[in-house]
Design a protein around this motif. Structure first.
Motif, PDB file in Angstrom:
ATOM      1  N   SER A  17       7.601  28.416 102.454  1.00 18.73           N
ATOM      2  CA  SER A  17       8.660  27.431 102.662  1.00 18.73           C
ATOM      3  C   SER A  17       9.046  27.297 104.133  1.00 18.73           C
ATOM      4  O   SER A  17       9.641  26.303 104.519  1.00 18.73           O
ATOM      5  N   ASP A  18       8.696  28.304 104.974  1.00 18.37           N
ATOM      6  CA  ASP A  18       9.019  28.158 106.409  1.00 18.37           C
ATOM      7  C   ASP A  18       7.965  27.341 107.141  1.00 18.37           C
ATOM      8  O   ASP A  18       8.118  27.049 108.313  1.00 18.37           O
ATOM      9  N   LYS A  19       6.861  27.064 106.474  1.00 17.19           N
ATOM     10  CA  LYS A  19       5.777  26.341 107.129  1.00 17.19           C
ATOM     11  C   LYS A  19       6.271  24.960 107.525  1.00 17.19           C
ATOM     12  O   LYS A  19       6.896  24.270 106.730  1.00 17.19           O
ATOM     13  N   LYS A  20       5.999  24.582 108.773  1.00 12.15           N
ATOM     14  CA  LYS A  20       6.401  23.257 109.224  1.00 12.15           C
ATOM     15  C   LYS A  20       5.212  22.315 109.048  1.00 12.15           C
ATOM     16  O   LYS A  20       4.117  22.598 109.546  1.00 12.15           O
ATOM     17  N   THR A  21       5.448  21.236 108.334  1.00 15.51           N
ATOM     18  CA  THR A  21       4.352  20.327 108.020  1.00 15.51           C
ATOM     19  C   THR A  21       4.763  18.883 108.274  1.00 15.51           C
ATOM     20  O   THR A  21       5.951  18.554 108.270  1.00 15.51           O
ATOM     21  N   ALA A  22       3.781  18.041 108.496  1.00 12.04           N
ATOM     22  CA  ALA A  22       4.021  16.603 108.664  1.00 12.04           C
ATOM     23  C   ALA A  22       2.883  15.853 107.996  1.00 12.04           C
ATOM     24  O   ALA A  22       1.773  16.380 107.873  1.00 12.04           O
ATOM     25  N   LEU A  23       3.170  14.634 107.579  1.00 11.32           N
ATOM     26  CA  LEU A  23       2.175  13.824 106.881  1.00 11.32           C
ATOM     27  C   LEU A  23       2.132  12.429 107.506  1.00 11.32           C
ATOM     28  O   LEU A  23       3.166  11.763 107.610  1.00 11.32           O
ATOM     29  N   VAL A  24       0.950  12.020 107.923  1.00 11.33           N
ATOM     30  CA  VAL A  24       0.743  10.704 108.526  1.00 11.33           C
ATOM     31  C   VAL A  24      -0.099   9.875 107.567  1.00 11.33           C
ATOM     32  O   VAL A  24      -1.175  10.310 107.158  1.00 11.33           O
ATOM     33  N   ILE A  25       0.413   8.703 107.201  1.00 17.56           N
ATOM     34  CA  ILE A  25      -0.325   7.823 106.284  1.00 17.56           C
ATOM     35  C   ILE A  25      -0.804   6.604 107.068  1.00 17.56           C
ATOM     36  O   ILE A  25      -0.013   5.770 107.500  1.00 17.56           O
ATOM     37  N   SER A  26      -2.115   6.539 107.251  1.00 17.80           N
ATOM     38  CA  SER A  26      -2.764   5.560 108.117  1.00 17.80           C
ATOM     39  C   SER A  26      -3.570   4.592 107.242  1.00 17.80           C
ATOM     40  O   SER A  26      -4.370   5.023 106.414  1.00 17.80           O
ATOM     41  N   ARG A  36       3.489  16.002  97.549  1.00 16.99           N
ATOM     42  CA  ARG A  36       4.086  17.202  96.941  1.00 16.99           C
ATOM     43  C   ARG A  36       3.371  18.478  97.388  1.00 16.99           C
ATOM     44  O   ARG A  36       4.004  19.527  97.542  1.00 16.99           O
ATOM     45  N   GLU A  37       2.091  18.379  97.601  1.00 23.70           N
ATOM     46  CA  GLU A  37       1.342  19.553  98.078  1.00 23.70           C
ATOM     47  C   GLU A  37       1.748  19.912  99.518  1.00 23.70           C
ATOM     48  O   GLU A  37       1.995  21.076  99.837  1.00 23.70           O
ATOM     49  N   VAL A  38       1.823  18.887 100.370  1.00 28.50           N
ATOM     50  CA  VAL A  38       2.111  19.117 101.801  1.00 28.50           C
ATOM     51  C   VAL A  38       3.589  19.438 102.020  1.00 28.50           C
ATOM     52  O   VAL A  38       3.931  20.229 102.894  1.00 28.50           O
ATOM     53  N   GLN A  39       4.478  18.810 101.225  1.00 24.77           N
ATOM     54  CA  GLN A  39       5.932  18.972 101.423  1.00 24.77           C
ATOM     55  C   GLN A  39       6.310  18.732 102.896  1.00 24.77           C
ATOM     56  O   GLN A  39       6.852  19.617 103.577  1.00 24.77           O
ATOM     57  N   PRO A  40       6.022  17.529 103.397  1.00 26.05           N
ATOM     58  CA  PRO A  40       6.230  17.275 104.827  1.00 26.05           C
ATOM     59  C   PRO A  40       7.691  17.335 105.258  1.00 26.05           C
ATOM     60  O   PRO A  40       8.573  16.893 104.520  1.00 26.05           O
ATOM     61  N   LYS A  41       7.905  17.861 106.463  1.00 21.49           N
ATOM     62  CA  LYS A  41       9.253  17.815 107.059  1.00 21.49           C
ATOM     63  C   LYS A  41       9.526  16.412 107.574  1.00 21.49           C
ATOM     64  O   LYS A  41      10.669  15.997 107.669  1.00 21.49           O
ATOM     65  N   PHE A  42       8.474  15.705 107.969  1.00 19.81           N
ATOM     66  CA  PHE A  42       8.618  14.277 108.277  1.00 19.81           C
ATOM     67  C   PHE A  42       7.318  13.564 107.950  1.00 19.81           C
ATOM     68  O   PHE A  42       6.263  14.190 107.864  1.00 19.81           O
ATOM     69  N   MET A  43       7.458  12.258 107.739  1.00 23.73           N
ATOM     70  CA  MET A  43       6.309  11.422 107.429  1.00 23.73           C
ATOM     71  C   MET A  43       6.214  10.289 108.461  1.00 23.73           C
ATOM     72  O   MET A  43       7.210   9.955 109.091  1.00 23.73           O
ATOM     73  N   MET A  44       5.019   9.734 108.604  1.00 22.88           N
ATOM     74  CA  MET A  44       4.839   8.602 109.516  1.00 22.88           C
ATOM     75  C   MET A  44       3.964   7.555 108.842  1.00 22.88           C
ATOM     76  O   MET A  44       3.024   7.892 108.125  1.00 22.88           O
ATOM     77  N   SER A  45       4.296   6.279 109.116  1.00 23.79           N
ATOM     78  CA  SER A  45       3.417   5.203 108.650  1.00 23.79           C
ATOM     79  C   SER A  45       3.651   3.965 109.521  1.00 23.79           C
ATOM     80  O   SER A  45       4.219   4.082 110.607  1.00 23.79           O
ATOM     81  N   HIS A  46       3.252   2.802 109.026  1.00 23.11           N
ATOM     82  CA  HIS A  46       3.224   1.580 109.844  1.00 23.11           C
ATOM     83  C   HIS A  46       4.582   0.870 109.878  1.00 23.11           C
ATOM     84  O   HIS A  46       5.542   1.316 109.247  1.00 23.11           O
ATOM     85  N   SER A  47       4.618  -0.267 110.565  1.00 27.55           N
ATOM     86  CA  SER A  47       5.840  -1.078 110.592  1.00 27.55           C
ATOM     87  C   SER A  47       6.044  -1.741 109.219  1.00 27.55           C
ATOM     88  O   SER A  47       5.093  -1.902 108.453  1.00 27.55           O
ATOM     89  N   LYS A  48       7.285  -2.127 108.953  1.00 31.46           N
ATOM     90  CA  LYS A  48       7.584  -2.710 107.636  1.00 31.46           C
ATOM     91  C   LYS A  48       7.051  -4.128 107.494  1.00 31.46           C
ATOM     92  O   LYS A  48       6.876  -4.635 106.403  1.00 31.46           O
ATOM     93  N   LYS A  67       6.792  21.145  92.538  1.00 32.32           N
ATOM     94  CA  LYS A  67       7.897  21.181  93.497  1.00 32.32           C
ATOM     95  C   LYS A  67       8.250  19.753  93.923  1.00 32.32           C
ATOM     96  O   LYS A  67       7.404  19.018  94.421  1.00 32.32           O
ATOM     97  N   VAL A  68       9.524  19.395  93.721  1.00 30.71           N
ATOM     98  CA  VAL A  68       9.996  18.047  94.040  1.00 30.71           C
ATOM     99  C   VAL A  68      10.186  17.928  95.560  1.00 30.71           C
ATOM    100  O   VAL A  68      10.539  18.893  96.233  1.00 30.71           O
ATOM    101  N   LEU A  69       9.949  16.725  96.078  1.00 33.04           N
ATOM    102  CA  LEU A  69      10.085  16.483  97.520  1.00 33.04           C
ATOM    103  C   LEU A  69      11.554  16.410  97.926  1.00 33.04           C
ATOM    104  O   LEU A  69      12.391  15.892  97.173  1.00 33.04           O
ATOM    105  N   GLY A  70      11.864  16.912  99.133  1.00 35.95           N
ATOM    106  CA  GLY A  70      13.210  16.763  99.705  1.00 35.95           C
ATOM    107  C   GLY A  70      13.402  15.355 100.243  1.00 35.95           C
ATOM    108  O   GLY A  70      13.097  14.383  99.554  1.00 35.95           O
ATOM    109  N   ALA A  71      13.892  15.231 101.475  1.00 35.63           N
ATOM    110  CA  ALA A  71      14.156  13.901 102.034  1.00 35.63           C
ATOM    111  C   ALA A  71      13.589  13.780 103.450  1.00 35.63           C
ATOM    112  O   ALA A  71      14.340  13.629 104.416  1.00 35.63           O
ATOM    113  N   PRO A  72      12.264  13.832 103.582  1.00 33.37           N
ATOM    114  CA  PRO A  72      11.697  13.725 104.924  1.00 33.37           C
ATOM    115  C   PRO A  72      11.931  12.340 105.535  1.00 33.37           C
ATOM    116  O   PRO A  72      11.894  11.336 104.819  1.00 33.37           O
ATOM    117  N   GLN A  73      12.201  12.329 106.822  1.00 28.76           N
ATOM    118  CA  GLN A  73      12.317  11.045 107.538  1.00 28.76           C
ATOM    119  C   GLN A  73      10.980  10.321 107.493  1.00 28.76           C
ATOM    120  O   GLN A  73       9.911  10.954 107.480  1.00 28.76           O
TER     121      GLN A  73
END
Ligand SMILES: [Zn+2]
Length: 245
Positions: free
Chosen positions: A2-11, A107-119, A151-157
């Motif tokens: 749970s201390d692991k810091k992770t991020a997820l980028v969706i390209s 859910r596997e990655v449990q990212p602290k933040f996520m990134m993607s494209h413009s809306k 494990k349910v996801l929290g609220a990553p930015q």
């Protein structure tokens, strides 16, 4: 775990993460994050014009070349984990099956933040559809009734990348990230994108211009930080803080 810091980028396509978030990725890898990049497609139909101009080109050859470029770029950035969903492009197939795969990754990655494209991106609906898809998948990953027991996801930015032709995309930066220390890695990754050489200097200029905004917004002539390269992002969700700064 749970201390692991992770991020997820969706390209949406295999090169987008390089131009738009390569600095953020390299920087957070250096800070000890494990960054996972998901490329929904290789951009094989819509973002590989230079390859298609070669004699005897086939879809499979384009995809293989684009995958190799993206893997090389990911290595240059120090990416922990890159995955290719290969759902086709122009348009992407973002149906239920792709959605389920993405929610599993979130859910596997449990990212602290996520990134993607413009809306909004009227030039490239794959990009804006990816952002809508990312928001939907984030929401499903937060649902207690979806695959109960996981494990349910929290609220990553969700940080939105700066798009191409910024002014047409209703994109407004709320964060500037100083990427000067990792610029060499981003520039090396950009140069892995042999199929899109016409974009290399454009994105160098973007990074230099955003550094100017970083300097201005970090204090300007009254003590701003001398950033040389930066990336801008727009945030979707409010921050929760204990103190204003
Ligand atoms: Zn793209």
């Amino acid at each position: 775990m749970s201390d692991k810091k992770t991020a997820l980028v969706i390209s949406a396509h295999s090169a987008d993460f390089v131009w738009r978030a390569g600095g953020a990725i390299a920087l957070h890898q250096e800070k000890g994050y494990e960054v996972t990049v998901v490329c929904l497609s290789y951009g094989e139909r819509g973002e590989s014009a230079k390859l298609w101009k070669q004699e005897g080109m086939t879809l499979e050859r384009v995809k293989a070349a684009r995958r190799e470029e993206a893997e090389n770029a990911a290595a240059a950035l120090g990416v922990n984990d890159i995955r290719f969903f290969d759902v086709g492009d122009y348009p992407l197939d973002l149906g239920r099956e792709t959605q389920d795969r993405m929610v599993d990754v979130i859910r596997e990655v449990q990212p602290k933040f996520m990134m993607s494209h413009s809306k909004w991106d009227p030039y490239n609906t794959d990009h804006m559809n990816t952002t809508q898809f990312a928001l939907e998948c984030r929401m499903i990953a937060q649902a207690w009734g979806h695959n109960p027991g996981q494990k349910v996801l929290g609220a990553p930015q969700l940080y939105l990348f700066e798009p191409h032709q910024t002014e047409q995309m209703e994109w407004k930066p709320s964060v500037f990230l100083d990427i000067t220390d990792v610029w060499d890695k981003k520039w090396a990754a950009i140069q892995c994108m042999q199929g899109q050489e016409h974009l290399w200097n454009f994105y160098k200029n973007v990074a230099e211009n955003r550094a100017n905004h970083f300097r201005r917004n970090s204090g300007g002539m009254a003590g701003g930080r001398a950033a040389k390269y930066a990336e801008g992002f727009q945030t979707i969700f409010p921050r929760t803080v204990d103190e204003l700064e």
